[in-house]
Design a protein around this motif. Structure first.
Motif, PDB file in Angstrom:
ATOM      1  N   LYS A   8      15.282 -10.763   2.970  1.00  0.00           N
ATOM      2  CA  LYS A   8      16.074 -11.637   4.213  1.00  0.00           C
ATOM      3  C   LYS A   8      16.362 -10.824   5.535  1.00  0.00           C
ATOM      4  CE  LYS A   8      15.967 -15.968   1.991  1.00  0.00           C
ATOM      5  NZ  LYS A   8      14.770 -16.062   1.934  1.00  0.00           N
ATOM      6  N   TYR A   9      16.150 -11.099   6.374  1.00  0.00           N
ATOM      7  CA  TYR A   9      16.539 -10.262   7.573  1.00  0.00           C
ATOM      8  C   TYR A   9      17.293 -11.243   8.530  1.00  0.00           C
ATOM      9  CZ  TYR A   9      13.345  -6.772   6.051  1.00  0.00           C
ATOM     10  OH  TYR A   9      12.611  -5.740   5.311  1.00  0.00           O
ATOM     11  N   HIS A  42       9.126 -10.072  10.999  1.00  0.00           N
ATOM     12  CA  HIS A  42       9.571  -9.680   9.654  1.00  0.00           C
ATOM     13  C   HIS A  42       8.855  -8.339   9.302  1.00  0.00           C
ATOM     14  CE1 HIS A  42      11.149 -13.723   8.838  1.00  0.00           C
ATOM     15  NE2 HIS A  42      11.781 -13.228   7.938  1.00  0.00           N
ATOM     16  N   GLN A  45      10.963  -5.526  10.832  1.00  0.00           N
ATOM     17  CA  GLN A  45      12.184  -5.243  10.151  1.00  0.00           C
ATOM     18  C   GLN A  45      11.753  -4.584   8.868  1.00  0.00           C
ATOM     19  OE1 GLN A  45      15.035  -5.773  11.654  1.00  0.00           O
ATOM     20  NE2 GLN A  45      13.868  -6.078  13.337  1.00  0.00           N
ATOM     21  N   GLY A 122       2.442 -12.581   5.814  1.00  0.00           N
ATOM     22  CA  GLY A 122       3.906 -13.054   5.512  1.00  0.00           C
ATOM     23  C   GLY A 122       3.943 -13.354   3.948  1.00  0.00           C
TER      24      GLY A 122
END
Length: 148
Positions: A8-9, A42, A45, A122
């Motif tokens: 989770k970001y 994502h 990150q 993803g």
């Protein structure tokens, strides 16, 4: 947006003209939030926070020429000497990773000569290391962390 198979970001969002945008820390601007962009952000990150790639060596959405055709790569990570360490091809979560996805990134790599390749929607992530001598790529369980 759909939950992805990444940690989770937190992201910055803005709503303008009924379009939601997400802040891209590499390009330093807001970009329209599409499913593929959600995966790309994502992945950036993940590379910076989990794999410790310096942000200064990460490049997003740039044009390259493949056989006189203009193409755009999703993410490239450079080595400090300017050679390319990694190319990432991102797809939207609803797009299956297929042979054509690997063909696409392999075509880009004919021009870029990266040591590593990553393909992700993803949900599923695939990592490869190039074997330039045998002209093939070998699948890896994980992407190596950044080291000088």
């Amino acid at each position: 947006m759909q939950a992805l198979n990444f940690p989770k970001y937190s992201f910055r969002f803005k709503n303008s003209e009924n379009k939601i945008s997400i802040f891209d820390t590499i390009r330093k601007k807001f970009v329209v939030l599409q499913p593929e962009e959600w995966v790309r952000q994502h992945c950036v990150q993940f590379l910076v926070k989990e794999k410790k790639y310096p942000k200064s060596l990460v490049n997003v959405e740039k044009e390259l020429k493949v056989n006189d055709l203009k193409k755009r790569y999703d993410i490239v990570v450079y080595n400090p000497n300017g050679s390319i360490r990694l190319i990432v091809e991102c797809k939207a979560p609803n797009v299956s990773i297929s042979q054509s996805t690997f063909d696409q990134i392999a075509q880009y790599n004919l021009v870029l000569n990266a040591s590593y390749l990553m393909v992700t929607n993803g949900i599923n992530h695939y990592y490869c290391v190039m074997d330039f001598k045998e002209k093939c790529f070998l699948f890896l369980k994980d992407l190596p962390d950044y080291k000088l």
